[in-house]
Design an enzyme around this catalytic site. Structure first.
Site: not given
Ligand code: NAD
Ligand code: UD1
Length: 341
Positions: A37, A84, A88, A128, A152, A156, A180, A297
């Protein structure tokens, strides 16, 4: 006694995990959640239980706590794990790299050790598109050379390598590294969704918080990219489609050997301005914005070649940007303060 296959879901209280619990339940699996949590609310689990009418077991355990994790695994004897759990936020990982390495890497190492002891060798891992670093060739296929641009992303990448190594050493392992693209949207009920703590880093939750009046305006990070309208292009994927990809990956594990990496995206890119306009249409509200400098980035364009997912998992995305925005908006409008409300 139920004969549904038990699936350990680490991080199951989080954004993608909570949606996947519903998909697992609908597909006839029995999910068991482990989550510390750290970045989630127990309300997400309560709402999933209400939506599914299922008593999904929940254990508040940190993955790095080996004895506690072993106890959960001994109690439920899962046949597979969807992993998961992890931290992140890219910016936070740059400021606190050791916290990210400690949580994501040690958590995964402890999890793999406990699962091996229990002879549970089936794993679906949340990777990711960040593992493609700043690769320029679009669409991104799984064989693009991997790299990372921040701590981060490196966690991964390391975990993907770790899974390939354990699968090479112990032939019973079957791992699916799901890469993803940009998960957005929410369950169509509006009961569960993305609830970032503090200021959202990602585009979609920021936009919905502007639309609902929690923030004055969106900052668009750069309008001078070489894209059709100058703003960044990403492959947004509906979280319900993403959840179903996990179910498809579980079902495909028996037919692979070792480890496979699979893109999970739609194959279609949308610009920041396109997302903004689609959210204005979904919410019926104007969304003010200002153009700001590029974010360090960021790449200009990123979208998937999703054909391997179709071939190997028999999965493809079904929801378009309109549905993603409608569902994200329903969640935000019904829960303006997220789970805290
Ligand atoms: P999230 O933060 O909502 O979910 C991650 C969950 O893991 C949380 O509920 C957190 O409490 C739990 N957690 C973290 N560390 C822990 C630990 N040591 N032990 C037990 N629980 C722990 O994130 P999400 O968006 O649901 O992402 C899930 C996974 O997908 C993550 O690994 C994230 O890196 C990956 N991912 C997410 C995105 C995105 O944009 N949301 C994109 C690519 C990859
Ligand atoms: C970001 C992370 C990526 C991570 C993913 C999911 C960076 C550089 N990359 O991806 O590693 O896996 O989130 O957590 O942080 N944008 C705006 N205004 C905002 C927010 C975003 O213009 O307030 C733009 C960004 O420049 C980008 C697009 O929206 O062009 C998507 O951004 P975002 O949702 O943060 O995702 P990523 O950058 O693709």
């Amino acid at each position: 006694m139920s004969t549904a296959p038990v699936v350990l879901v680490t991080g199951g209280a989080g954004y993608i995990g909570s949606h996947t619990l519903i998909a697992l339940h609908e597909a006839g699996y029995a999910p068991v959640v482990v989550d510390n949590l750290d970045n989630a609310s127990l309300r997400a689990i309560e709402r999933v239980r209400a939506l599914t009418q299922a008593q999904i077991p929940f254990h508040q355990v940190d993955l790095r706590d080996g004895p506690a994790l072993s106890q959960v695994v001994a109690q439920h004897q899962p046949q597979a794990c969807i992993h998961f759990a992890g931290l992140k936020a890219v910016g936070e990982s740059v400021a606190q790299p050791l916290r990210y390495y400690h949580n994501n890497l040690l958590g995964t190492m402890e999890l793999l050790r406990v699962l091996e002891e229990a002879e549970c060798f089936h794993m679906v891992f949340s990777s990711s598109a960040t593992v493609y670093g700043d690769a320029q060739e679009m669409p991104l296929t799984e064989d693009v050379p991997l790299s990372a641009t921040n701590p981060y992303g490196r966690t991964k990448l390391f975990i993907e390598h770790m899974l390939f190594d354990v699968a090479a050493a112990q032939k019973r392992w079957r791992c699916m590294n799901l890469r993803y693209f940009n998960p957005v949207g929410a369950h169509p009920s509006g009961q569960i969704g993305e609830d970032p703590s503090g200021i959202p880093n990602n585009l979609m939750p920021f936009i919905t918080q502007v639309a609902v009046g929690r923030r004055p305006h969106l900052q668009i990070f750069g309008d001078d990219y070489s894209t059709p309208d100058g703003t960044g292009v990403r492959d947004y994927i509906h979280v319900v489609d993403l959840a179903k990809a996990h179910v498809a990956a579980l079902a495909a594990l028996p037919k692979i050997t070792g480890c496979e990496a699979v893109n999970v995206g739609t194959g279609r890119g949308s610009s920041v301005l396109e997302v903004l306009r689609a959210m204005e249409a979904a919410s019926g509200r104007a969304i003010p914005y200002q153009v700001a400098p590029r974010r360090a980035g960021d790449v200009a364009v990123s979208y998937a070649d999703p054909s391997k997912a179709q071939r190997l998992l028999g999965w493809q995305a079904e929801h378009d940007l309109t549905a993603m925005c409608q569902d994200a908006w329903r969640w935000q409008e019904q829960n303006p303060q997220g789970y805290a409300g």
